[in-house]
Each structure stands twice: as C-alpha cells, then as structure tokens.
Enzyme design. Structure first.
Site, mmCIF file in Angstrom:
data_model
loop_
_atom_site.group_PDB
_atom_site.id
_atom_site.type_symbol
_atom_site.label_atom_id
_atom_site.label_comp_id
_atom_site.label_asym_id
_atom_site.label_seq_id
_atom_site.Cartn_x
_atom_site.Cartn_y
_atom_site.Cartn_z
ATOM 1 N N CYS A 91 0.846 -1.303 -0.048
ATOM 2 C CA CYS A 91 0.029 -0.120 -0.056
ATOM 3 C C CYS A 91 1.032 1.240 -0.108
ATOM 4 O O CYS A 91 1.562 1.471 -1.028
ATOM 5 C CB CYS A 91 -1.034 -0.214 1.053
ATOM 6 S SG CYS A 91 -2.510 1.001 0.830
ATOM 7 N N HIS A 181 -3.346 -5.294 1.860
ATOM 8 C CA HIS A 181 -2.970 -5.310 2.880
ATOM 9 C C HIS A 181 -2.677 -6.763 3.385
ATOM 10 O O HIS A 181 -3.581 -7.462 4.145
ATOM 11 C CB HIS A 181 -3.556 -4.569 4.045
ATOM 12 C CG HIS A 181 -3.389 -3.303 4.233
ATOM 13 N ND1 HIS A 181 -2.167 -2.773 4.832
ATOM 14 C CD2 HIS A 181 -3.917 -2.365 3.361
ATOM 15 C CE1 HIS A 181 -2.296 -1.461 4.841
ATOM 16 N NE2 HIS A 181 -3.125 -0.975 3.761
ATOM 17 N N GLU A 183 -0.876 -8.339 5.294
ATOM 18 C CA GLU A 183 -0.573 -8.573 6.714
ATOM 19 C C GLU A 183 -1.767 -8.802 7.487
ATOM 20 O O GLU A 183 -1.629 -8.974 8.765
ATOM 21 C CB GLU A 183 0.455 -7.501 7.118
ATOM 22 C CG GLU A 183 -0.374 -6.013 7.846
ATOM 23 C CD GLU A 183 -0.711 -5.400 6.419
ATOM 24 O OE1 GLU A 183 -0.535 -5.772 5.170
ATOM 25 O OE2 GLU A 183 -1.010 -4.185 6.717
HETATM 26 N N1 LIG Z 1 -3.142 1.837 3.380
HETATM 27 C C1 LIG Z 1 -2.496 2.594 2.698
HETATM 28 O O1 LIG Z 1 -1.394 2.464 2.992
HETATM 29 C C2 LIG Z 1 -3.017 3.708 2.275
HETATM 30 C C3 LIG Z 1 -1.817 4.577 1.508
HETATM 31 C C4 LIG Z 1 -2.100 6.180 1.639
HETATM 32 N N2 LIG Z 1 -3.655 6.305 1.082
HETATM 33 C C5 LIG Z 1 -1.186 7.078 0.981
HETATM 34 O O2 LIG Z 1 -1.383 7.370 -0.297
HETATM 35 O O3 LIG Z 1 -0.079 6.708 1.226
#
Ligand SMILES: NC(=O)CC[C@H](N)C(=O)O
EC number: 3.5.1.2
Length: 201
Positions: A91, A181, A183
């Site tokens: 992410c 995610h 994890e």
């Molecule tokens: N769950 C996340 O890691 C979201 C990432 C976050 N929206 C970003 O732009 O960094």
C-alpha cells in the site's frame, strides 16, 4: 544471504527481516513474519538497516512516511538498502517503491510502475476482494484500504495478481509491491515471496 534450512517457511533460515516502523501497519507485518518463524527488527533509524536480510515497507500514509524518511540521511540509506536487498512494499510501501507517483511525490523508483494514490476511494470505501493470483494455491483474499492503483507498468514488473483490471501484486527481481494489505489475515503467501527472495542466491 543466510543459508536455507527450510525453504518452505522462514523457520530455521537465520534470516532477519526489518519492518519500517515509523508509522502505519508495521506490527501486523511483524506478527505475520513471527508466525512464519522469521526474526524481525523494527527499523526507526537508518542504522537499524545494518545486517538485515530484507525490509518490509508497510501501509500507512506515504506522505507521513516520506516526512520522517527525509530527515537526516534516512532516505539515501534506504535507497542503498532497497537497491541491494529484497523488499516488500504494501500500500503506502508500494507507493514508496514505485517509479512514478500521481500526484507527484518522491519515491525510490525500484518498481517500474506508476501508482495513483487513493484511487480506490476513501477509508469508508475499504473492501475485501477475492481474486486469482499466480501464487501457489491461486485465489487470494485482498484487503484494500485507500489503496494506490497501478495505472501503468512495464514488462519488467511481473504481475502476480489482478483486481478490477489492474495489477495489485507485482515483483521486479527481489522487489515486491502490493496494493492491498497481506498482513491483515492469516495468508502468508505474499510474505513468503519476500522470504523466498532472501533465500535465492
Ligand atoms: N493503506 C494505505 O497504506 C493507504 C496509502 C495512503 N492512501 C497513501 O497514499 O499513502
């Protein structure tokens, strides 16, 4: 790199994987790696990278992570480490590893992809998707939380899973990027890619 004694799990491998612990979902990564029998270390300072076999860059908020990483010599130390060791970015971590980010922000440029931040909507639009993957066993449950979308990618970035027509798990050499995610849950297959990368000469 450590010698493998049990290449199907992390147990007995002697590897230690760092988890960037500045902000975000790092404890869940540590718990998963621990359950896989892999030693972990929290990375809060550039010197914490020393001696690690690999690094997880967790989800969180990439702008906040950048704020901390751009203090002192953390950013160049991370760049050196990530260019020479296996890394898994999930992410916000994927955003840090990407070549290009929309809207534009600094990144490590280790995955030949362009990511668009927050492309799957707001926090309340978080959702779980079950889709096919190239991982052993196929189908993969993926949790998306304000995730980045991979909007462009080069052939060097091998796509290992798709969702809604976009790649959501890519690997380029020993660098792995994941929009969801892995994890959160009990499926260890994405983390196993990182362990396997440590054990590949
Ligand atoms: N769950 C996340 O890691 C979201 C990432 C976050 N929206 C970003 O732009 O960094």
């Amino acid at each position: 790199m450590a010698a493998a004694t049990n290449p199907t799990t992390g147990a007995g491998t002697g590897i230690t994987i760092g988890v960037l612990a500045l902000q975000g979902a790092y404890t869940a990564h540590q718990r998963m790696l621990h359950d896989m029998g892999v030693a972990t270390r929290q990375v809060r300072l550039p010197q914490d990278l020393q001696g690690l076999d690999a690094l997880v860059l967790p989800g969180g908020e990439s702008t906040t992570l950048l704020h901390f990483l751009q203090q002192g010599d953390f950013w160049p130390a991370l760049k050196d480490f990530a260019a020479t060791h296996p890394c898994l970015g999930t992410c916000a971590g994927l955003i840090l590893l990407a070549q290009h980010v929309q809207p534009d922000q600094p990144s490590l440029g280790l995955l030949d992809v362009t990511v668009q931040r927050n492309a799957y909507g707001r926090q309340r639009d978080s959702y779980i998707h079950i889709g096919p993957s190239e991982l052993p066993g196929g189908l993969l449950e993926m949790v998306f939380i304000r995730a980045p979308r991979i909007v462009q990618w080069q052939p060097e970035a091998q796509v290992l899973a798709w969702a809604g027509g976009s790649p959501v798990l890519v690997r380029q050499g020993r660098v792995i990027g994941c929009a969801f995610h892995p994890e959160l849950g009990s499926d260890t297959r994405v983390h196993q890619l990182l362990v396997d990368a440590c054990l590949t000469p």
